[in-house]
Design a protein around this motif. Sequence first.
Motif, PDB file in Angstrom:
ATOM      1  N   MET A  93       0.840  -1.201   0.000  1.00  0.00           N
ATOM      2  CA  MET A  93       0.000   0.000   0.000  1.00  0.00           C
ATOM      3  C   MET A  93       0.873   1.248   0.000  1.00  0.00           C
ATOM      4  SD  MET A  93      -2.738   1.333   2.871  1.00  0.00           S
ATOM      5  CE  MET A  93      -3.693  -0.180   2.822  1.00  0.00           C
ATOM      6  N   GLU A  94       0.580   2.179  -0.903  1.00  0.00           N
ATOM      7  CA  GLU A  94       1.346   3.404  -0.973  1.00  0.00           C
ATOM      8  C   GLU A  94       0.928   4.365   0.137  1.00  0.00           C
ATOM      9  OE1 GLU A  94       0.980   5.135  -4.784  1.00  0.00           O
ATOM     10  OE2 GLU A  94       1.892   3.441  -5.844  1.00  0.00           O
ATOM     11  N   LYS A  95       1.833   5.271   0.446  1.00  0.00           N
ATOM     12  CA  LYS A  95       1.537   6.274   1.468  1.00  0.00           C
ATOM     13  C   LYS A  95       0.389   7.173   1.002  1.00  0.00           C
ATOM     14  CE  LYS A  95       6.148   6.855   3.502  1.00  0.00           C
ATOM     15  NZ  LYS A  95       7.212   7.859   3.773  1.00  0.00           N
ATOM     16  N   ARG A  96      -0.513   7.475   1.940  1.00  0.00           N
ATOM     17  CA  ARG A  96      -1.552   8.456   1.671  1.00  0.00           C
ATOM     18  C   ARG A  96      -1.031   9.851   2.022  1.00  0.00           C
ATOM     19  NH1 ARG A  96      -7.001   6.818   1.580  1.00  0.00           N
ATOM     20  NH2 ARG A  96      -7.333   4.572   1.861  1.00  0.00           N
ATOM     21  N   TYR A  97      -0.043   9.867   2.934  1.00  0.00           N
ATOM     22  CA  TYR A  97       0.361  11.148   3.517  1.00  0.00           C
ATOM     23  C   TYR A  97       1.779  10.997   4.054  1.00  0.00           C
ATOM     24  CZ  TYR A  97       0.076  15.163   6.745  1.00  0.00           C
ATOM     25  OH  TYR A  97       0.291  16.343   7.422  1.00  0.00           O
ATOM     26  N   GLU A  98       2.520  12.075   4.103  1.00  0.00           N
ATOM     27  CA  GLU A  98       3.849  12.058   4.698  1.00  0.00           C
ATOM     28  C   GLU A  98       3.867  12.993   5.902  1.00  0.00           C
ATOM     29  OE1 GLU A  98       8.565  12.669   3.535  1.00  0.00           O
ATOM     30  OE2 GLU A  98       7.049  12.397   1.979  1.00  0.00           O
ATOM     31  N   ILE A  99       4.196  12.429   7.055  1.00  0.00           N
ATOM     32  CA  ILE A  99       4.163  13.199   8.293  1.00  0.00           C
ATOM     33  C   ILE A  99       5.173  14.348   8.249  1.00  0.00           C
ATOM     34  CG2 ILE A  99       5.891  11.816   9.530  1.00  0.00           C
ATOM     35  CD1 ILE A  99       4.061  12.027  12.027  1.00  0.00           C
ATOM     36  N   THR A 100       4.807  15.487   8.825  1.00  0.00           N
ATOM     37  CA  THR A 100       5.690  16.656   8.830  1.00  0.00           C
ATOM     38  C   THR A 100       6.608  16.622  10.050  1.00  0.00           C
ATOM     39  OG1 THR A 100       4.170  18.040  10.121  1.00  0.00           O
ATOM     40  CG2 THR A 100       3.868  17.991   7.721  1.00  0.00           C
ATOM     41  N   GLU A 101       7.651  17.411  10.012  1.00  0.00           N
ATOM     42  CA  GLU A 101       8.572  17.502  11.143  1.00  0.00           C
ATOM     43  C   GLU A 101       7.845  18.015  12.389  1.00  0.00           C
ATOM     44  OE1 GLU A 101      11.708  16.645  11.653  1.00  0.00           O
ATOM     45  OE2 GLU A 101      11.818  15.743   9.657  1.00  0.00           O
ATOM     46  N   LYS A 102       6.945  18.963  12.185  1.00  0.00           N
ATOM     47  CA  LYS A 102       6.178  19.524  13.300  1.00  0.00           C
ATOM     48  C   LYS A 102       5.300  18.454  13.945  1.00  0.00           C
ATOM     49  CE  LYS A 102       3.061  23.332  14.497  1.00  0.00           C
ATOM     50  NZ  LYS A 102       2.300  24.507  13.968  1.00  0.00           N
ATOM     51  N   GLN A 103       4.683  17.615  13.122  1.00  0.00           N
ATOM     52  CA  GLN A 103       3.839  16.539  13.651  1.00  0.00           C
ATOM     53  C   GLN A 103       4.684  15.481  14.365  1.00  0.00           C
ATOM     54  OE1 GLN A 103       1.820  15.533   9.931  1.00  0.00           O
ATOM     55  NE2 GLN A 103      -0.143  16.125  10.858  1.00  0.00           N
ATOM     56  N   LEU A 104       5.860  15.200  13.818  1.00  0.00           N
ATOM     57  CA  LEU A 104       6.748  14.214  14.442  1.00  0.00           C
ATOM     58  C   LEU A 104       7.196  14.703  15.820  1.00  0.00           C
ATOM     59  CD1 LEU A 104       8.148  11.516  14.036  1.00  0.00           C
ATOM     60  CD2 LEU A 104      10.056  12.718  12.969  1.00  0.00           C
ATOM     61  N   THR A 105       7.485  15.992  15.921  1.00  0.00           N
ATOM     62  CA  THR A 105       7.856  16.578  17.216  1.00  0.00           C
ATOM     63  C   THR A 105       6.685  16.495  18.187  1.00  0.00           C
ATOM     64  OG1 THR A 105       9.410  18.116  16.182  1.00  0.00           O
ATOM     65  CG2 THR A 105       8.632  18.681  18.392  1.00  0.00           C
ATOM     66  N   PHE A 106       5.492  16.789  17.674  1.00  0.00           N
ATOM     67  CA  PHE A 106       4.284  16.705  18.495  1.00  0.00           C
ATOM     68  C   PHE A 106       4.071  15.276  19.002  1.00  0.00           C
ATOM     69  CE2 PHE A 106      -0.222  15.553  18.695  1.00  0.00           C
ATOM     70  CZ  PHE A 106      -0.676  16.444  19.666  1.00  0.00           C
ATOM     71  N   LEU A 107       4.277  14.303  18.134  1.00  0.00           N
ATOM     72  CA  LEU A 107       4.093  12.900  18.495  1.00  0.00           C
ATOM     73  C   LEU A 107       5.039  12.490  19.622  1.00  0.00           C
ATOM     74  CD1 LEU A 107       2.949  10.076  18.117  1.00  0.00           C
ATOM     75  CD2 LEU A 107       4.505   9.759  16.174  1.00  0.00           C
ATOM     76  N   ASN A 108       6.306  12.836  19.495  1.00  0.00           N
ATOM     77  CA  ASN A 108       7.290  12.502  20.534  1.00  0.00           C
ATOM     78  C   ASN A 108       6.952  13.192  21.855  1.00  0.00           C
ATOM     79  OD1 ASN A 108       9.735  10.782  19.709  1.00  0.00           O
ATOM     80  ND2 ASN A 108       9.458  12.106  17.937  1.00  0.00           N
ATOM     81  N   ASP A 109       6.577  14.483  21.775  1.00  0.00           N
ATOM     82  CA  ASP A 109       6.213  15.228  22.982  1.00  0.00           C
ATOM     83  C   ASP A 109       4.965  14.633  23.638  1.00  0.00           C
ATOM     84  OD1 ASP A 109       8.330  16.915  22.584  1.00  0.00           O
ATOM     85  OD2 ASP A 109       7.147  18.542  21.691  1.00  0.00           O
ATOM     86  N   TYR A 110       4.039  14.199  22.813  1.00  0.00           N
ATOM     87  CA  TYR A 110       2.800  13.598  23.317  1.00  0.00           C
ATOM     88  C   TYR A 110       3.102  12.322  24.114  1.00  0.00           C
ATOM     89  CZ  TYR A 110      -1.554  10.907  23.185  1.00  0.00           C
ATOM     90  OH  TYR A 110      -2.651  10.140  23.537  1.00  0.00           O
ATOM     91  N   LEU A 111       3.932  11.469  23.553  1.00  0.00           N
ATOM     92  CA  LEU A 111       4.266  10.210  24.227  1.00  0.00           C
ATOM     93  C   LEU A 111       5.035  10.455  25.520  1.00  0.00           C
ATOM     94  CD1 LEU A 111       5.316   8.021  21.157  1.00  0.00           C
ATOM     95  CD2 LEU A 111       3.176   7.918  22.456  1.00  0.00           C
TER      96      LEU A 111
ATOM     97  N   VAL B 175       3.993   6.220  13.046  1.00  0.00           N
ATOM     98  CA  VAL B 175       4.232   7.025  11.841  1.00  0.00           C
ATOM     99  C   VAL B 175       3.900   6.214  10.591  1.00  0.00           C
ATOM    100  CG1 VAL B 175       6.023   8.087  10.412  1.00  0.00           C
ATOM    101  CG2 VAL B 175       5.937   8.571  12.867  1.00  0.00           C
ATOM    102  N   TYR B 176       4.372   4.970  10.555  1.00  0.00           N
ATOM    103  CA  TYR B 176       4.116   4.104   9.405  1.00  0.00           C
ATOM    104  C   TYR B 176       2.613   3.903   9.194  1.00  0.00           C
ATOM    105  CZ  TYR B 176       4.063  -0.066   6.449  1.00  0.00           C
ATOM    106  OH  TYR B 176       3.821  -0.962   5.437  1.00  0.00           O
ATOM    107  N   ASP B 177       1.906   3.576  10.287  1.00  0.00           N
ATOM    108  CA  ASP B 177       0.467   3.317  10.179  1.00  0.00           C
ATOM    109  C   ASP B 177      -0.300   4.592   9.840  1.00  0.00           C
ATOM    110  OD1 ASP B 177      -1.769   1.366  10.615  1.00  0.00           O
ATOM    111  OD2 ASP B 177      -2.348   2.861  12.120  1.00  0.00           O
ATOM    112  N   PHE B 178       0.100   5.701  10.459  1.00  0.00           N
ATOM    113  CA  PHE B 178      -0.566   6.984  10.215  1.00  0.00           C
ATOM    114  C   PHE B 178      -0.440   7.394   8.746  1.00  0.00           C
ATOM    115  CE2 PHE B 178      -0.009  11.712  10.131  1.00  0.00           C
ATOM    116  CZ  PHE B 178      -1.339  12.053  10.381  1.00  0.00           C
ATOM    117  N   GLU B 179       0.753   7.277   8.205  1.00  0.00           N
ATOM    118  CA  GLU B 179       0.983   7.669   6.819  1.00  0.00           C
ATOM    119  C   GLU B 179       0.222   6.769   5.839  1.00  0.00           C
ATOM    120  OE1 GLU B 179       5.389   9.775   6.942  1.00  0.00           O
ATOM    121  OE2 GLU B 179       5.251   7.636   6.451  1.00  0.00           O
ATOM    122  N   LYS B 180      -0.006   5.523   6.208  1.00  0.00           N
ATOM    123  CA  LYS B 180      -0.698   4.580   5.327  1.00  0.00           C
ATOM    124  C   LYS B 180      -2.215   4.711   5.386  1.00  0.00           C
ATOM    125  CE  LYS B 180       2.870   2.148   3.762  1.00  0.00           C
ATOM    126  NZ  LYS B 180       3.223   2.098   2.332  1.00  0.00           N
ATOM    127  N   THR B 181      -2.741   5.137   6.538  1.00  0.00           N
ATOM    128  CA  THR B 181      -4.188   5.052   6.750  1.00  0.00           C
ATOM    129  C   THR B 181      -4.917   6.388   6.859  1.00  0.00           C
ATOM    130  OG1 THR B 181      -3.905   4.928   9.157  1.00  0.00           O
ATOM    131  CG2 THR B 181      -3.925   2.845   7.937  1.00  0.00           C
TER     132      THR B 181
END
Length: 216
Positions: free
Chosen positions: A1-19, A39-45
Amino acid sequence: MEKRYEITEKQLTFLNDYLLKKHQGISNETRIELVDHLVYDFEKTTENGNLSQYLSNHLVFISKFVSKGTSQMKKTYKKETWNQFFKFFTEPKLLLVSISSLLFFYFLNENLDDKIVYLVTIILPTIIFGYSAFKGMIKKKELKNLDEVKFLGTEIWLPFTMIQLLGITELSHSILQYSWLYSLVSSFIIIYSLAALIIVLKHKKIILEKHKHLLK
């Protein structure tokens, strides 16, 4: 399955801070593995790139993943302690400690009064337990919530629990009747205590080195 979306640096920072905020004790290894999976699942779905909504829909999965990482941390400490314990019977220098322990407790039970023998059996492991607890403490507030810190030294409780069991009169009396049995039980308590201490000191050094950037 191809990516639907590519996570941004800002979102990646948010994800780490959230955890880190929601699961303060999460280890670096568990967090990195979890971030990779999310990240993998988010970008795919994802349909709309809404990371906050995605995380809200996966709260149960995230909690289970973190709990699994915590359980793995406990298993790691236990496995390493047992491995260190068996080294007392395979490595020459440590084997000498094991043999000396067996001979010491055998001599003790054969030649001294039961009350003295019992006191020595209680006092020696308690000293090692106290020393392990003291040396294993990491008081730095930046680190104390990490799983690898919270569970550091948990294995020192096994021999200490066995000491408490020896306080049962009938059990203590039964063991003291046989010097060979007493020697085996007492030596196990001492050797496992030493193995746990070695692992505590080893991992305390690793933790402080790995997270030294948090202590600046």
